[in-house]
Write an enzyme that holds these catalytic residues in place. Structure first.
Site, PDB file in Angstrom:
ATOM      1  N   CYS A   3       0.772  -1.124   0.196  1.00  0.00           N
ATOM      2  CA  CYS A   3       0.073  -0.017  -0.028  1.00  0.00           C
ATOM      3  C   CYS A   3       0.908   1.277   0.089  1.00  0.00           C
ATOM      4  O   CYS A   3       2.096   1.044  -0.034  1.00  0.00           O
ATOM      5  CB  CYS A   3      -0.979  -0.055   1.368  1.00  0.00           C
ATOM      6  SG  CYS A   3      -0.174   0.117   2.856  1.00  0.00           S
ATOM      7  N   GLY A  48       2.505   0.812   3.903  1.00  0.00           N
ATOM      8  CA  GLY A  48       3.009  -0.382   4.099  1.00  0.00           C
ATOM      9  C   GLY A  48       2.327  -0.650   5.413  1.00  0.00           C
ATOM     10  O   GLY A  48       2.345  -1.805   5.627  1.00  0.00           O
ATOM     11  N   GLY A  60      -0.793   0.020   6.757  1.00  0.00           N
ATOM     12  CA  GLY A  60      -2.199  -0.767   6.578  1.00  0.00           C
ATOM     13  C   GLY A  60      -2.134  -1.985   6.332  1.00  0.00           C
ATOM     14  O   GLY A  60      -3.055  -2.857   6.795  1.00  0.00           O
ATOM     15  N   MET A  61      -1.429  -2.533   5.363  1.00  0.00           N
ATOM     16  CA  MET A  61      -1.185  -3.850   4.993  1.00  0.00           C
ATOM     17  C   MET A  61      -0.812  -4.675   6.198  1.00  0.00           C
ATOM     18  O   MET A  61      -1.106  -5.887   6.441  1.00  0.00           O
ATOM     19  CB  MET A  61      -0.387  -4.012   3.856  1.00  0.00           C
ATOM     20  CG  MET A  61      -1.143  -3.651   2.527  1.00  0.00           C
ATOM     21  SD  MET A  61      -2.692  -4.530   2.139  1.00  0.00           S
ATOM     22  CE  MET A  61      -2.961  -3.931   0.582  1.00  0.00           C
ATOM     23  N   HIS A  98      15.194 -13.768  11.694  1.00  0.00           N
ATOM     24  CA  HIS A  98      14.891 -13.810  13.084  1.00  0.00           C
ATOM     25  C   HIS A  98      13.631 -13.939  13.437  1.00  0.00           C
ATOM     26  O   HIS A  98      13.274 -14.447  14.162  1.00  0.00           O
ATOM     27  CB  HIS A  98      15.532 -12.448  13.674  1.00  0.00           C
ATOM     28  CG  HIS A  98      16.968 -12.321  13.971  1.00  0.00           C
ATOM     29  ND1 HIS A  98      17.585 -11.133  14.209  1.00  0.00           N
ATOM     30  CD2 HIS A  98      17.978 -13.203  13.122  1.00  0.00           C
ATOM     31  CE1 HIS A  98      18.973 -11.464  14.103  1.00  0.00           C
ATOM     32  NE2 HIS A  98      19.198 -12.643  13.582  1.00  0.00           N
ATOM     33  N   ARG A 116      17.368 -19.505  19.109  1.00  0.00           N
ATOM     34  CA  ARG A 116      16.839 -18.629  19.938  1.00  0.00           C
ATOM     35  C   ARG A 116      15.619 -17.883  19.587  1.00  0.00           C
ATOM     36  O   ARG A 116      14.883 -17.316  20.671  1.00  0.00           O
ATOM     37  CB  ARG A 116      18.044 -17.742  20.602  1.00  0.00           C
ATOM     38  CG  ARG A 116      18.357 -16.655  19.449  1.00  0.00           C
ATOM     39  CD  ARG A 116      19.664 -15.943  19.779  1.00  0.00           C
ATOM     40  NE  ARG A 116      20.101 -15.358  18.768  1.00  0.00           N
ATOM     41  CZ  ARG A 116      19.912 -14.063  18.317  1.00  0.00           C
ATOM     42  NH1 ARG A 116      19.333 -13.265  19.115  1.00  0.00           N
ATOM     43  NH2 ARG A 116      20.634 -13.499  17.305  1.00  0.00           N
TER      44      ARG A 116
END
Length: 147
Positions: free
Chosen positions: A65, A68, A70-71, A98, A132
């Site tokens: 979008c 980004g 809102g998505m 990660h 981890r």
């Protein structure tokens, strides 16, 4: 591999570029739209991408979008989704390595067009390192159950 893609009108241009990049790498694409730049609501398309990934219909997703955000907010409402808003290839690398991100969200306003090929390459090639980081992801999954 099958990657679900979707955008709103403000991310349409990048969605089309990403779709072509994926296809050029012989990656199958599940395009949830939209088909053009007419105004649409990002949750409609972000949910389709996220639900395809969560159900196993797609291996991962990319949702675009304007910023980004809102998505990312939309996709992360779907159980099992770990959507990451990334602006650079390095952010994509660590979101996968990660955080085991399974939906990449991008903001067309902030992501450099010249970075798109490397962003998608990094998204496709980076694997979760586990170790981890597994306990942290288990805490997120537990939080989903306790909403």
């Amino acid at each position: 591999m099958l990657v679900a893609v979707g955008s709103d009108h403000a991310g349409f241009e990048y969605k089309e570029k990403i779709r072509r990049i994926l296809m050029d790498h012989d990656i199958d694409v599940l395009d949830f739209g939209p088909a053009g730049k007419d105004s649409v609501d990002y949750p409609d398309y972000g949910l389709k991408v996220a639900r395809a990934v969560a159900s196993g219909k797609a291996d991962s997703g990319v949702a675009i979008c304007w910023t980004g955000n809102g998505m990312a907010m939309t996709a992360n409402k779907v159980k099992g989704i770990r959507a990451a808003l990334c602006l650079t290839p390095d952010m994509v690398y660590y979101a996968r390595l990660h955080n085991n991100a399974n939906v990449l969200t991008l903001g067309q306003k902030y992501v450099k067009e010249t970075d798109l090929p490397n962003i998608i390459k990094t998204w496709l090639e980076t694997e979760f390192e586990g170790g981890r980081h597994i306990a942290r992801l288990e805490k997120i999954a537990a939080a989903e159950k306790n909403k």
